[in-house]
Design a protein around this motif. Structure first.
Motif, PDB file in Angstrom:
ATOM      1  N   TRP A  85    -109.910 -26.105  14.962  1.00 37.57           N
ATOM      2  CA  TRP A  85    -110.571 -26.173  13.660  1.00 37.57           C
ATOM      3  C   TRP A  85    -110.336 -27.541  13.029  1.00 37.57           C
ATOM      4  CZ3 TRP A  85    -113.684 -22.258  12.165  1.00 37.57           C
ATOM      5  CH2 TRP A  85    -113.484 -20.998  12.721  1.00 37.57           C
ATOM      6  N   LYS A  86    -111.384 -28.116  12.435  1.00 33.62           N
ATOM      7  CA  LYS A  86    -111.286 -29.449  11.858  1.00 33.62           C
ATOM      8  C   LYS A  86    -110.807 -29.440  10.404  1.00 33.62           C
ATOM      9  CE  LYS A  86    -112.705 -32.001  15.304  1.00 33.62           C
ATOM     10  NZ  LYS A  86    -111.811 -33.014  15.913  1.00 33.62           N
ATOM     11  N   ASP A  87    -110.831 -28.270   9.763  1.00 36.66           N
ATOM     12  CA  ASP A  87    -110.500 -28.226   8.334  1.00 36.66           C
ATOM     13  C   ASP A  87    -109.098 -27.669   8.062  1.00 36.66           C
ATOM     14  OD1 ASP A  87    -111.161 -25.698   9.194  1.00 36.66           O
ATOM     15  OD2 ASP A  87    -112.054 -25.093   7.280  1.00 36.66           O
ATOM     16  N   LEU A  88    -108.280 -27.532   9.109  1.00 36.14           N
ATOM     17  CA  LEU A  88    -106.940 -26.996   8.928  1.00 36.14           C
ATOM     18  C   LEU A  88    -105.884 -28.086   9.096  1.00 36.14           C
ATOM     19  CD1 LEU A  88    -107.121 -23.612  10.897  1.00 36.14           C
ATOM     20  CD2 LEU A  88    -107.425 -23.998   8.447  1.00 36.14           C
ATOM     21  N   ASP A  89    -104.807 -27.972   8.327  1.00 36.70           N
ATOM     22  CA  ASP A  89    -103.685 -28.891   8.462  1.00 36.70           C
ATOM     23  C   ASP A  89    -102.912 -28.544   9.734  1.00 36.70           C
ATOM     24  OD1 ASP A  89    -101.664 -30.878   7.304  1.00 36.70           O
ATOM     25  OD2 ASP A  89    -100.438 -29.072   7.573  1.00 36.70           O
ATOM     26  N   LEU A  90    -102.787 -29.503  10.630  1.00 38.39           N
ATOM     27  CA  LEU A  90    -102.209 -29.223  11.936  1.00 38.39           C
ATOM     28  C   LEU A  90    -100.709 -28.895  11.860  1.00 38.39           C
ATOM     29  CD1 LEU A  90    -104.025 -31.844  14.188  1.00 38.39           C
ATOM     30  CD2 LEU A  90    -104.709 -29.524  13.559  1.00 38.39           C
ATOM     31  N   ASN A  91    -100.006 -29.489  10.883  1.00 38.96           N
ATOM     32  CA  ASN A  91     -98.602 -29.152  10.702  1.00 38.96           C
ATOM     33  C   ASN A  91     -98.440 -27.688  10.311  1.00 38.96           C
ATOM     34  OD1 ASN A  91     -96.706 -31.708  10.794  1.00 38.96           O
ATOM     35  ND2 ASN A  91     -98.608 -32.364   9.820  1.00 38.96           N
ATOM     36  N   THR A  92     -99.300 -27.228   9.409  1.00 39.56           N
ATOM     37  CA  THR A  92     -99.237 -25.835   8.981  1.00 39.56           C
ATOM     38  C   THR A  92     -99.617 -24.897  10.123  1.00 39.56           C
ATOM     39  OG1 THR A  92     -99.828 -26.511   6.726  1.00 39.56           O
ATOM     40  CG2 THR A  92    -100.062 -24.174   7.268  1.00 39.56           C
ATOM     41  N   VAL A  93    -100.606 -25.295  10.905  1.00 42.81           N
ATOM     42  CA  VAL A  93    -101.018 -24.494  12.055  1.00 42.81           C
ATOM     43  C   VAL A  93     -99.852 -24.355  13.037  1.00 42.81           C
ATOM     44  CG1 VAL A  93    -102.477 -24.483  14.107  1.00 42.81           C
ATOM     45  CG2 VAL A  93    -103.470 -24.995  11.882  1.00 42.81           C
ATOM     46  N   THR A  94     -99.168 -25.459  13.310  1.00 46.76           N
ATOM     47  CA  THR A  94     -98.042 -25.429  14.238  1.00 46.76           C
ATOM     48  C   THR A  94     -96.918 -24.550  13.712  1.00 46.76           C
ATOM     49  OG1 THR A  94     -98.583 -27.664  14.989  1.00 46.76           O
ATOM     50  CG2 THR A  94     -96.370 -26.857  15.478  1.00 46.76           C
ATOM     51  N   TRP A  95     -96.613 -24.684  12.444  1.00 47.57           N
ATOM     52  CA  TRP A  95     -95.567 -23.864  11.829  1.00 47.57           C
ATOM     53  C   TRP A  95     -95.910 -22.374  11.924  1.00 47.57           C
ATOM     54  CZ3 TRP A  95     -96.344 -20.801   7.431  1.00 47.57           C
ATOM     55  CH2 TRP A  95     -95.185 -20.179   6.925  1.00 47.57           C
ATOM     56  N   ALA A  96     -97.153 -22.026  11.584  1.00 47.55           N
ATOM     57  CA  ALA A  96     -97.579 -20.623  11.632  1.00 47.55           C
ATOM     58  C   ALA A  96     -97.529 -20.075  13.055  1.00 47.55           C
ATOM     59  CB  ALA A  96     -98.987 -20.491  11.062  1.00 47.55           C
ATOM     60  N   MET A  97     -97.904 -20.903  14.011  1.00 46.66           N
ATOM     61  CA  MET A  97     -97.888 -20.479  15.402  1.00 46.66           C
ATOM     62  C   MET A  97     -96.463 -20.202  15.868  1.00 46.66           C
ATOM     63  SD  MET A  97     -99.655 -22.382  18.634  1.00 46.66           S
ATOM     64  CE  MET A  97     -98.820 -23.896  18.263  1.00 46.66           C
ATOM     65  N   MET A  98     -95.509 -21.043  15.475  1.00 53.51           N
ATOM     66  CA  MET A  98     -94.119 -20.820  15.857  1.00 53.51           C
ATOM     67  C   MET A  98     -93.563 -19.544  15.230  1.00 53.51           C
ATOM     68  SD  MET A  98     -92.236 -24.547  15.995  1.00 53.51           S
ATOM     69  CE  MET A  98     -90.691 -23.756  16.470  1.00 53.51           C
ATOM     70  N   ILE A  99     -93.914 -19.304  13.973  1.00 51.07           N
ATOM     71  CA  ILE A  99     -93.457 -18.092  13.293  1.00 51.07           C
ATOM     72  C   ILE A  99     -93.973 -16.851  14.020  1.00 51.07           C
ATOM     73  CG2 ILE A  99     -93.659 -16.723  11.188  1.00 51.07           C
ATOM     74  CD1 ILE A  99     -91.756 -19.038  10.877  1.00 51.07           C
ATOM     75  N   LEU A 100     -95.238 -16.864  14.388  1.00 50.79           N
ATOM     76  CA  LEU A 100     -95.817 -15.728  15.106  1.00 50.79           C
ATOM     77  C   LEU A 100     -95.171 -15.539  16.475  1.00 50.79           C
ATOM     78  CD1 LEU A 100     -99.622 -16.053  14.293  1.00 50.79           C
ATOM     79  CD2 LEU A 100     -98.178 -14.073  13.814  1.00 50.79           C
ATOM     80  N   ALA A 101     -95.026 -16.629  17.199  1.00 50.31           N
ATOM     81  CA  ALA A 101     -94.465 -16.534  18.548  1.00 50.31           C
ATOM     82  C   ALA A 101     -93.030 -16.029  18.523  1.00 50.31           C
ATOM     83  CB  ALA A 101     -94.528 -17.902  19.231  1.00 50.31           C
ATOM     84  N   GLU A 102     -92.266 -16.439  17.505  1.00 49.86           N
ATOM     85  CA  GLU A 102     -90.860 -16.044  17.420  1.00 49.86           C
ATOM     86  C   GLU A 102     -90.683 -14.613  16.924  1.00 49.86           C
ATOM     87  OE1 GLU A 102     -87.703 -19.299  16.360  1.00 49.86           O
ATOM     88  OE2 GLU A 102     -89.429 -19.582  15.048  1.00 49.86           O
ATOM     89  N   ASN A 103     -91.512 -14.215  15.959  1.00 53.35           N
ATOM     90  CA  ASN A 103     -91.209 -12.990  15.213  1.00 53.35           C
ATOM     91  C   ASN A 103     -92.170 -11.829  15.398  1.00 53.35           C
ATOM     92  OD1 ASN A 103     -88.888 -14.117  13.662  1.00 53.35           O
ATOM     93  ND2 ASN A 103     -90.457 -15.480  12.855  1.00 53.35           N
ATOM     94  N   ALA A 104     -93.389 -12.085  15.836  1.00 53.90           N
ATOM     95  CA  ALA A 104     -94.377 -11.002  15.903  1.00 53.90           C
ATOM     96  C   ALA A 104     -93.945  -9.840  16.786  1.00 53.90           C
ATOM     97  CB  ALA A 104     -95.732 -11.555  16.358  1.00 53.90           C
ATOM     98  N   PRO A 105     -93.439 -10.080  18.019  1.00 52.93           N
ATOM     99  CA  PRO A 105     -93.039  -8.941  18.862  1.00 52.93           C
ATOM    100  C   PRO A 105     -91.956  -8.079  18.214  1.00 52.93           C
ATOM    101  CG  PRO A 105     -93.260 -10.924  20.178  1.00 52.93           C
ATOM    102  CD  PRO A 105     -93.339 -11.348  18.746  1.00 52.93           C
TER     103      PRO A 105
END
Length: 221
Positions: free
Chosen positions: A157-177
């Motif tokens: 996506w071109k309209d998203l902040d990549l730092n925030t995207v990376t942070w959110a992805m790490m949170i999901l990968a670590e905690n979602a399961p």
């Protein structure tokens, strides 16, 4: 010896060269691992570790200054294994690829067993907390670098902040399961991967990646 190892473990009383002594040290490490998982760090003593390994308490202190040094020795080479996996972008089926990475990561974590001690350690050991935070920053930087390269290839996506995207992805990968388990659901890594990929890729990119020939991964990673 790396700076990180000096910081975490310190100088050992003895690093054995003879095979018999090496076996005793390995036995102490194995016993410490088992007891830390069984009883927790706080309630495990050096005396118990030595008894479990079948050696005298004095033998424990011949190889380790205290139980913290033994635990940090166990964790030293495994800290990066505690971090969420680094995704691969530009592959034909990003959801399946990421799901497989998450599943393999969870399997390694369970095999280690020591992740159960992290809350206790982080609350009481500021040095370890700093080292773990530094490891997280490293994996964050690597994941962010990959997201930026995917951005340059017009995959995200071109309209998203990549730092925030990376942070959110790490949170999901670590905690979602684990969160799934708390709510009575079995961990479904495909669903976690699907959410992450939907967050990263626009729908048309996902379709393109699923249907087109595989991109050159070395250009994206």
């Amino acid at each position: 010896m790396s700076d990180r190892k000096d910081h975490l473990v310190g100088e050992f009383p003895l690093l054995p060269k003879q095979e018999r002594a090496q076996q005793k040290r390995k036995s102490l490490l194995k016993s410490g691992h088992a007891l830390f998982i069984m009883k927790g760090y706080e309630y495990t003593t050096a005396k118990e570790i030595a008894a479990h390994a079948g050696v005298a308490t004095g033998t424990f202190y011949r190889y380790f200054s205290d139980k913290r040094q033994l635990l940090m020795s166990l964790l030293e080479d495994q800290i990066e294994m505690l971090m969420p996996p680094e995704p691969k972008w530009g592959v034909r089926d990003p959801e399946s690829t990421l799901a497989a990475l998450l599943e393999a990561h969870d399997r390694r974590i369970k095999e280690m067993g020591l992740q159960r001690l992290l809350p206790e350690l982080l609350a009481k050991d500021s040095e370890f907390a700093e080292v773990l935070a530094a490891a997280k920053r490293k994996i964050y930087d690597r994941i962010l670098s990959g997201v930026k390269k995917a951005y340059e290839h017009n995959l995200v996506w071109k309209d998203l902040d990549l730092n925030t995207v990376t942070w959110a992805m790490m949170i999901l990968a670590e905690n979602a399961p684990e969160k799934m388990k708390q709510y009575g659901k079995q961990a479904d890594y495909r669903e976690v991967a699907k959410v992450i990929c939907r967050m990263i890729f626009p729908p048309d990119v996902i379709i393109r990646l699923q249907t087109e020939a595989e991109c050159k991964v070395d250009e994206i990673e």
